[in-house]
Design a protein around this motif. Structure first.
Motif, PDB file in Angstrom:
ATOM      1  N   LEU A   3       0.584  -0.960   0.006  1.00  0.00           N
ATOM      2  CA  LEU A   3       0.047   0.152   0.168  1.00  0.00           C
ATOM      3  C   LEU A   3       0.972   1.353  -0.017  1.00  0.00           C
ATOM      4  O   LEU A   3       2.001   1.878   0.431  1.00  0.00           O
ATOM      5  CB  LEU A   3      -1.176  -0.037   0.726  1.00  0.00           C
ATOM      6  N   MET A   6       0.770   7.833   2.571  1.00  0.00           N
ATOM      7  CA  MET A   6      -0.885   8.419   2.549  1.00  0.00           C
ATOM      8  C   MET A   6      -0.128   9.870   1.245  1.00  0.00           C
ATOM      9  O   MET A   6       0.059  10.139   1.144  1.00  0.00           O
ATOM     10  CB  MET A   6      -0.286   8.736   4.137  1.00  0.00           C
ATOM     11  N   ALA A 165     -10.898   7.086   0.090  1.00  0.00           N
ATOM     12  CA  ALA A 165      -9.270   6.433  -0.986  1.00  0.00           C
ATOM     13  C   ALA A 165     -10.006   5.904  -1.905  1.00  0.00           C
ATOM     14  O   ALA A 165     -10.732   5.717  -2.884  1.00  0.00           O
ATOM     15  CB  ALA A 165      -9.726   4.464   0.289  1.00  0.00           C
ATOM     16  N   ARG A 191      -6.303   7.979   1.444  1.00  0.00           N
ATOM     17  CA  ARG A 191      -4.895   6.368   0.743  1.00  0.00           C
ATOM     18  C   ARG A 191      -5.212   6.144  -0.741  1.00  0.00           C
ATOM     19  O   ARG A 191      -6.056   5.990  -1.534  1.00  0.00           O
ATOM     20  CB  ARG A 191      -5.440   4.739   1.259  1.00  0.00           C
ATOM     21  N   GLU A 218      -8.287  -2.119   5.174  1.00  0.00           N
ATOM     22  CA  GLU A 218      -7.374  -0.663   5.540  1.00  0.00           C
ATOM     23  C   GLU A 218      -8.658  -0.034   5.521  1.00  0.00           C
ATOM     24  O   GLU A 218      -8.483   0.828   6.582  1.00  0.00           O
ATOM     25  CB  GLU A 218      -6.491  -0.616   4.147  1.00  0.00           C
ATOM     26  N   LEU A 222      -9.492   2.991   8.664  1.00  0.00           N
ATOM     27  CA  LEU A 222      -9.450   4.454   8.259  1.00  0.00           C
ATOM     28  C   LEU A 222      -9.680   5.422   9.130  1.00  0.00           C
ATOM     29  O   LEU A 222      -9.238   6.391   9.950  1.00  0.00           O
ATOM     30  CB  LEU A 222      -9.437   4.743   6.969  1.00  0.00           C
TER      31      LEU A 222
END
Length: 484
Positions: A3, A6, A165, A191, A218, A222
């Motif tokens: 991933l 940010m 995201a 994200r 994920e 958040l």
């Protein structure tokens, strides 16, 4: 899977503290201010009408209650129409036209209720129409101001926006532009996830399920409000499987085909039977829009002919006295859907040849232009016979100006999407003309700019946009630029 770090978050303006007001707060502010303005305009119109007609200002409970009912009904209808969704299409693209229509609908409903309950005794018709005009003008003004305020608030991060995201699917290309747009708009992207490549075998793929499980975990941690899925034409089975997996999250799933972003800029979600479809805008497409534009054309064209017929007679006499030839001439142009039409004009030249291979556009100090013709062209009076084209349904009051057929052929192979301007009826005046892009187009650049403005009109058409262009035609100096 990996991933990414940010996504860079927008920072507050220097010297300001981060705000924590929500979208609900700003929605309440918008609705409350509009209700106050509507009530004030409605009751103010009653007071002004009473003072001007009866010479006295007095308090009337029934008018006060009617004004309050108008404000409440207006806000209720706006809520029902989703106009206060400050992130939605109804607010961001159609708020001003929808708001004006809601005012009119509110008055119709109140009138119907008053008639049904027999409570209209003593209610002045003059006051009623004064209130309609005042509230309509007040609504247009306050909605225009609030639209700018909300846009400023969002751009400057003065509300706690929804967190998002972004999930980039395999095969999605050129997503850098999307990322840049999100950054410019200061969207709250927490994200940015690049989905790794997967095998062609989807069903039973353990690695894919593991990856989707990690993404779900994920997103739950958040937490987020929406997942934006960027995808291309490849691996649609993976996209479908991913969306189904993400549906387990209590968030909004938004799909964006990155290869169609330019087309989707002027699109909306519509329906075909019971199917939901993506509609690309092509001017006034809906039955309501077509009816509204056609009614506007007929009313304006008829009114202008009734008012200006003495001018038509004077111009006809002057043309006959100035030079030999007919008062009017017709020229072949392309209209809606590339259909040929015969456009009418007052004759402003000593000779005119409509042969395709001999077409010559008027230039500055053109010797073919007659003395009276020069005045007619500079004042746009030579275009007035096209009001008859409007009544025949071949043209509109506002729209892209029709080019000669030979002129279209000159540039058709060089300017992309040139003929998309014919998705609407040609107009007597248009967005390009009021921006000074009329007259001779002897270069590629001049024609390109004109076409850009015409396509902007097609893609952004609204009833109030037509009214704006019509007003600019009368008062703007640029509307008369290059008239020779």
């Amino acid at each position: 899977m990996s991933l990414n770090a940010m996504f860079p978050r927008a920072q507050p303006l220097a010297g300001t503290a981060p705000a924590h007001r929500t979208q609900v707060f700003w929605t309440a502010v918008v609705a409350g201010l509009e209700a106050i303005v509507i009530v004030a305009c409605a009751y103010g119109a009653f007071l002004a009408y009473s003072a001007s007609v009866y010479g006295v200002v007095f308090f009337r409970t029934d008018y006060a209650l009617a004004s309050i009912a108008m404000g409440a009904l207006y806000v209720g209808l706006c809520v029902a129409d989703n106009q206060y969704d400050l992130l939605g299409q109804e607010w961001n693209e159609h708020s001003r036209s929808r708001g004006g229509a809601t005012i009119v609908l509110s008055f119709v409903i109140l009138l119907a209720i008053g008639y049904a309950t027999n409570s209209l005794d003593g209610y002045s018709r003059g006051t009623f129409f004064a209130q309609l005009v005042a509230t309509l003008l007040g609504q247009i003004a306050i909605r225009a101001v609030l639209w700018q305020v909300i846009d400023h608030v969002r751009l400057n991060a003065q509300w706690r926006r929804e967190s998002m995201a972004v999930l980039v699917m395999p095969g999605a290309r050129d997503v850098g532009d999307i990322r840049a747009r999100l950054a410019i708009r200061q969207e709250h992207v927490v994200r940015w996830i690049d989905f790794p490549s997967v095998s062609d075998r989807i069903n039973g793929s353990a690695s894919l399920e593991v990856q989707l499980s990690e993404i779900r975990s994920e997103c739950r941690a958040l937490p987020i409000d929406a997942v934006l899925v960027l995808f291309g034409a490849d691996n649609m089975d993976v996209v479908s499987h991913t969306v189904e997996a993400l549906s387990e999250l209590p968030v909004r799933i938004q799909l964006l085909p990155v290869e169609l972003t330019d087309l989707m800029r002027h699109s909306r979600v519509g329906s075909y039977g019971h199917l939901r479809v993506l509609e690309l805008f092509c001017g006034p497409c809906s039955l309501r829009d077509r009816f509204l534009k056609r009614t506007f054309d007929i009313v304006i064209a008829t009114s202008m002919i009734l008012v200006l017929w003495p001018l038509f007679v004077v111009v006809a006499i002057l043309i006959k006295l100035d030079s030999r030839g007919p008062v009017l001439f017709q020229q072949a142009r392309l209209g809606f859907n590339n259909e040929p039409i015969r456009v009418l004009k007052f004759r402003s030249m000593t000779t005119f040849d409509d042969a395709h291979d001999e077409f010559r556009q008027a230039v500055r100090n053109d010797p073919r232009v007659t003395g009276i013709g020069r005045v007619l062209r500079q004042t746009n009076i030579d275009e007035l016979p096209q009001l008859l084209n409007v009544l025949r349904g071949e043209m509109s009051i506002v729209g892209p100006r029709p080019h000669a057929i030979a002129h279209n052929r000159m540039f058709a192979d060089h300017i992309r999407k040139m003929f998309r301007r014919h998705n609407v009826k040609p107009g007597i005046t248009g967005w390009a003309q009021v921006n000074g892009l009329r007259g001779e187009t002897d270069t590629f650049e001049k024609m390109r700019k004109r076409i850009e403005h015409d396509l902007y009109y097609v893609d952004n058409w609204s009833f109030f946009f037509d009214i704006k262009i019509l007003i600019m035609t009368v008062i703007s100096r640029r509307a008369h630029t290059n008239a020779y």
